[in-house]
Design a protein around this motif. Structure first.
Motif, PDB file in Angstrom:
ATOM      1  N   ASP A  56      -1.839  -1.141 -45.167  1.00 54.89           N
ATOM      2  CA  ASP A  56      -1.404  -1.911 -43.998  1.00 54.89           C
ATOM      3  C   ASP A  56      -0.761  -0.999 -42.960  1.00 54.89           C
ATOM      4  OD1 ASP A  56      -2.341  -4.280 -45.032  1.00 54.89           O
ATOM      5  OD2 ASP A  56      -0.384  -4.954 -45.767  1.00 54.89           O
ATOM      6  N   ASN A  57       0.086  -0.075 -43.416  1.00 57.05           N
ATOM      7  CA  ASN A  57       0.758   0.834 -42.484  1.00 57.05           C
ATOM      8  C   ASN A  57      -0.237   1.766 -41.795  1.00 57.05           C
ATOM      9  OD1 ASN A  57       3.218  -0.294 -43.137  1.00 57.05           O
ATOM     10  ND2 ASN A  57       3.734   1.273 -44.641  1.00 57.05           N
ATOM     11  N   LEU A  58      -1.220   2.238 -42.542  1.00 59.81           N
ATOM     12  CA  LEU A  58      -2.236   3.104 -41.961  1.00 59.81           C
ATOM     13  C   LEU A  58      -3.035   2.354 -40.898  1.00 59.81           C
ATOM     14  CD1 LEU A  58      -3.846   5.726 -41.780  1.00 59.81           C
ATOM     15  CD2 LEU A  58      -5.182   4.944 -43.758  1.00 59.81           C
ATOM     16  N   MET A  59      -3.459   1.159 -41.217  1.00 56.15           N
ATOM     17  CA  MET A  59      -4.247   0.373 -40.259  1.00 56.15           C
ATOM     18  C   MET A  59      -3.432   0.067 -39.011  1.00 56.15           C
ATOM     19  SD  MET A  59      -7.281  -0.570 -40.145  1.00 56.15           S
ATOM     20  CE  MET A  59      -8.050  -1.156 -38.670  1.00 56.15           C
ATOM     21  N   GLU A  60      -2.167  -0.273 -39.188  1.00 54.59           N
ATOM     22  CA  GLU A  60      -1.287  -0.528 -38.044  1.00 54.59           C
ATOM     23  C   GLU A  60      -1.185   0.715 -37.157  1.00 54.59           C
ATOM     24  OE1 GLU A  60       3.398  -0.901 -37.856  1.00 54.59           O
ATOM     25  OE2 GLU A  60       2.512  -2.750 -38.662  1.00 54.59           O
ATOM     26  N   LEU A  61      -1.030   1.881 -37.778  1.00 55.16           N
ATOM     27  CA  LEU A  61      -0.957   3.133 -37.025  1.00 55.16           C
ATOM     28  C   LEU A  61      -2.241   3.383 -36.247  1.00 55.16           C
ATOM     29  CD1 LEU A  61       0.376   5.834 -36.273  1.00 55.16           C
ATOM     30  CD2 LEU A  61      -0.512   6.747 -38.434  1.00 55.16           C
ATOM     31  N   LEU A  62      -3.381   3.197 -36.899  1.00 53.81           N
ATOM     32  CA  LEU A  62      -4.666   3.410 -36.226  1.00 53.81           C
ATOM     33  C   LEU A  62      -4.823   2.481 -35.019  1.00 53.81           C
ATOM     34  CD1 LEU A  62      -6.911   3.704 -39.410  1.00 53.81           C
ATOM     35  CD2 LEU A  62      -6.295   5.576 -37.851  1.00 53.81           C
ATOM     36  N   ILE A  63      -4.425   1.240 -35.174  1.00 54.25           N
ATOM     37  CA  ILE A  63      -4.533   0.281 -34.070  1.00 54.25           C
ATOM     38  C   ILE A  63      -3.567   0.645 -32.952  1.00 54.25           C
ATOM     39  CG2 ILE A  63      -4.204  -2.131 -33.411  1.00 54.25           C
ATOM     40  CD1 ILE A  63      -5.174  -2.872 -36.270  1.00 54.25           C
ATOM     41  N   MET A  64      -2.360   1.083 -33.306  1.00 53.67           N
ATOM     42  CA  MET A  64      -1.388   1.484 -32.276  1.00 53.67           C
ATOM     43  C   MET A  64      -1.897   2.692 -31.491  1.00 53.67           C
ATOM     44  SD  MET A  64       2.276   0.978 -34.208  1.00 53.67           S
ATOM     45  CE  MET A  64       3.280   1.337 -32.772  1.00 53.67           C
ATOM     46  N   ILE A  65      -2.445   3.671 -32.196  1.00 57.99           N
ATOM     47  CA  ILE A  65      -2.997   4.858 -31.527  1.00 57.99           C
ATOM     48  C   ILE A  65      -4.091   4.436 -30.559  1.00 57.99           C
ATOM     49  CG2 ILE A  65      -4.394   6.940 -31.872  1.00 57.99           C
ATOM     50  CD1 ILE A  65      -2.894   7.268 -34.591  1.00 57.99           C
ATOM     51  N   ASN A  66      -5.014   3.617 -31.046  1.00 62.99           N
ATOM     52  CA  ASN A  66      -6.131   3.182 -30.225  1.00 62.99           C
ATOM     53  C   ASN A  66      -5.662   2.362 -29.024  1.00 62.99           C
ATOM     54  OD1 ASN A  66      -8.673   1.017 -29.948  1.00 62.99           O
ATOM     55  ND2 ASN A  66      -9.206   3.180 -30.166  1.00 62.99           N
ATOM     56  N   ALA A  67      -4.689   1.494 -29.226  1.00 61.83           N
ATOM     57  CA  ALA A  67      -4.156   0.681 -28.126  1.00 61.83           C
ATOM     58  C   ALA A  67      -3.563   1.568 -27.032  1.00 61.83           C
ATOM     59  CB  ALA A  67      -3.108  -0.297 -28.643  1.00 61.83           C
ATOM     60  N   CYS A  68      -2.867   2.619 -27.428  1.00 63.15           N
ATOM     61  CA  CYS A  68      -2.270   3.530 -26.439  1.00 63.15           C
ATOM     62  C   CYS A  68      -3.341   4.334 -25.711  1.00 63.15           C
ATOM     63  CB  CYS A  68      -1.258   4.449 -27.119  1.00 63.15           C
ATOM     64  SG  CYS A  68       0.233   3.585 -27.663  1.00 63.15           S
ATOM     65  N   LYS A  69      -4.372   4.767 -26.426  1.00 66.33           N
ATOM     66  CA  LYS A  69      -5.455   5.497 -25.775  1.00 66.33           C
ATOM     67  C   LYS A  69      -6.199   4.614 -24.783  1.00 66.33           C
ATOM     68  CE  LYS A  69      -6.395   9.558 -26.536  1.00 66.33           C
ATOM     69  NZ  LYS A  69      -5.783  10.691 -25.801  1.00 66.33           N
ATOM     70  N   ILE A  70      -6.495   3.382 -25.189  1.00 60.05           N
ATOM     71  CA  ILE A  70      -7.191   2.446 -24.303  1.00 60.05           C
ATOM     72  C   ILE A  70      -6.343   2.150 -23.064  1.00 60.05           C
ATOM     73  CG2 ILE A  70      -7.937   0.032 -24.117  1.00 60.05           C
ATOM     74  CD1 ILE A  70      -8.941   0.296 -27.020  1.00 60.05           C
ATOM     75  N   ALA A  71      -5.016   2.181 -23.234  1.00 60.56           N
ATOM     76  CA  ALA A  71      -4.108   1.907 -22.119  1.00 60.56           C
ATOM     77  C   ALA A  71      -3.854   3.157 -21.270  1.00 60.56           C
ATOM     78  CB  ALA A  71      -2.786   1.346 -22.643  1.00 60.56           C
ATOM     79  N   SER A  72      -4.664   4.192 -21.442  1.00 64.49           N
ATOM     80  CA  SER A  72      -4.657   5.402 -20.611  1.00 64.49           C
ATOM     81  C   SER A  72      -3.429   6.290 -20.774  1.00 64.49           C
ATOM     82  CB  SER A  72      -4.835   5.036 -19.133  1.00 64.49           C
ATOM     83  OG  SER A  72      -6.042   4.356 -18.941  1.00 64.49           O
ATOM     84  N   SER A  73      -2.910   6.387 -22.009  1.00 60.42           N
ATOM     85  CA  SER A  73      -1.825   7.344 -22.230  1.00 60.42           C
ATOM     86  C   SER A  73      -2.374   8.755 -22.061  1.00 60.42           C
ATOM     87  CB  SER A  73      -1.217   7.167 -23.621  1.00 60.42           C
ATOM     88  OG  SER A  73      -2.174   7.458 -24.600  1.00 60.42           O
ATOM     89  N   SER A  74      -1.509   9.664 -21.685  1.00 64.15           N
ATOM     90  CA  SER A  74      -1.918  11.049 -21.478  1.00 64.15           C
ATOM     91  C   SER A  74      -2.251  11.722 -22.811  1.00 64.15           C
ATOM     92  CB  SER A  74      -0.790  11.810 -20.778  1.00 64.15           C
ATOM     93  OG  SER A  74      -1.088  13.168 -20.690  1.00 64.15           O
ATOM     94  N   ARG A  75      -1.398  11.478 -23.797  1.00 63.79           N
ATOM     95  CA  ARG A  75      -1.563  12.106 -25.109  1.00 63.79           C
ATOM     96  C   ARG A  75      -0.881  11.221 -26.140  1.00 63.79           C
ATOM     97  NH1 ARG A  75       0.638  18.124 -25.795  1.00 63.79           N
ATOM     98  NH2 ARG A  75       2.503  17.119 -25.029  1.00 63.79           N
ATOM     99  N   VAL A  76      -1.465  11.126 -27.331  1.00 64.29           N
ATOM    100  CA  VAL A  76      -0.869  10.354 -28.419  1.00 64.29           C
ATOM    101  C   VAL A  76      -0.642  11.279 -29.612  1.00 64.29           C
ATOM    102  CG1 VAL A  76      -1.121   8.430 -30.019  1.00 64.29           C
ATOM    103  CG2 VAL A  76      -1.996   8.218 -27.688  1.00 64.29           C
ATOM    104  N   THR A  77       0.597  11.322 -30.067  1.00 66.95           N
ATOM    105  CA  THR A  77       0.962  12.108 -31.240  1.00 66.95           C
ATOM    106  C   THR A  77       1.408  11.150 -32.331  1.00 66.95           C
ATOM    107  OG1 THR A  77       1.665  13.969 -29.872  1.00 66.95           O
ATOM    108  CG2 THR A  77       2.479  13.915 -32.134  1.00 66.95           C
TER     109      THR A  77
END
Length: 161
Positions: free
Chosen positions: A65-86
């Motif tokens: 569950d934690n891994l999937m949540e992280l993957l979705i959060m990363i993707n949400a930030c990328k789709i929202a045009s963040s400069s970089r996601v760490t």
């Protein structure tokens, strides 16, 4: 120069709050919930356009569950045009499954690294990897990510930003 936005996954919010306090930042607004079928839903509650995003999520407890949540959060930030996601992952999920010990056995740690890359993670910060094999896989992940994104020098991946 982009600002830093720090988000916490639900795995260890106390740690995330302590990191935010130490850095003099407030945690970014994020809402996570589960649908009735147990799918994870994540909603980023503020603009991350052009920002340098850090997401703290541990790979312990409810690992999948934690891994999937992280993957979705990363993707949400990328789709929202963040400069970089760490992704800041104190305990890397599936780190013990870092080599092929039997025929037809998966190398799950490599799969997790690949999923993080596909989700949009530019960098990963983690600690205490189980063995040198996964360190090599993470080095490969960073190198491939730099080559794919066209940033930096692929011969010397930037593990620290």
């Amino acid at each position: 120069m982009p600002n830093i936005v720090l988000f916490s996954g639900s795995s260890h919010q106390d740690l995330s709050q302590r990191v935010a306090e130490r850095l003099g930042l407030e945690l970014g607004k994020v809402v996570t919930k589960k649908f009735s079928n147990q799918e994870t839903s994540v909603e980023i509650g503020e603009s991350v356009r052009g920002e340098d995003v850090y997401i703290i999520q541990s790979g312990c407890g409810e690992i999948n569950d934690n891994l999937m949540e992280l993957l979705i959060m990363i993707n949400a930030c990328k789709i929202a045009s963040s400069s970089r996601v760490t992704a800041v992952i104190p305990c890397f999920p599936y780190a013990r499954q870092d080599k092929k010990d039997k025929s037809r056995a998966p190398i799950s740690a490599k799969l997790v690294a690949n999923m993080l890359s596909v989700a949009g993670a530019d960098h990963i910060i983690t600690m205490d990897l189980h063995a040198s094999q996964i360190q090599r896989e993470m080095f490969y992940f960073c190198e491939a990510g730099l080559m794919k994104g066209g940033k930096g020098d692929a011969r010397q991946p930037d593990m620290h930003g």
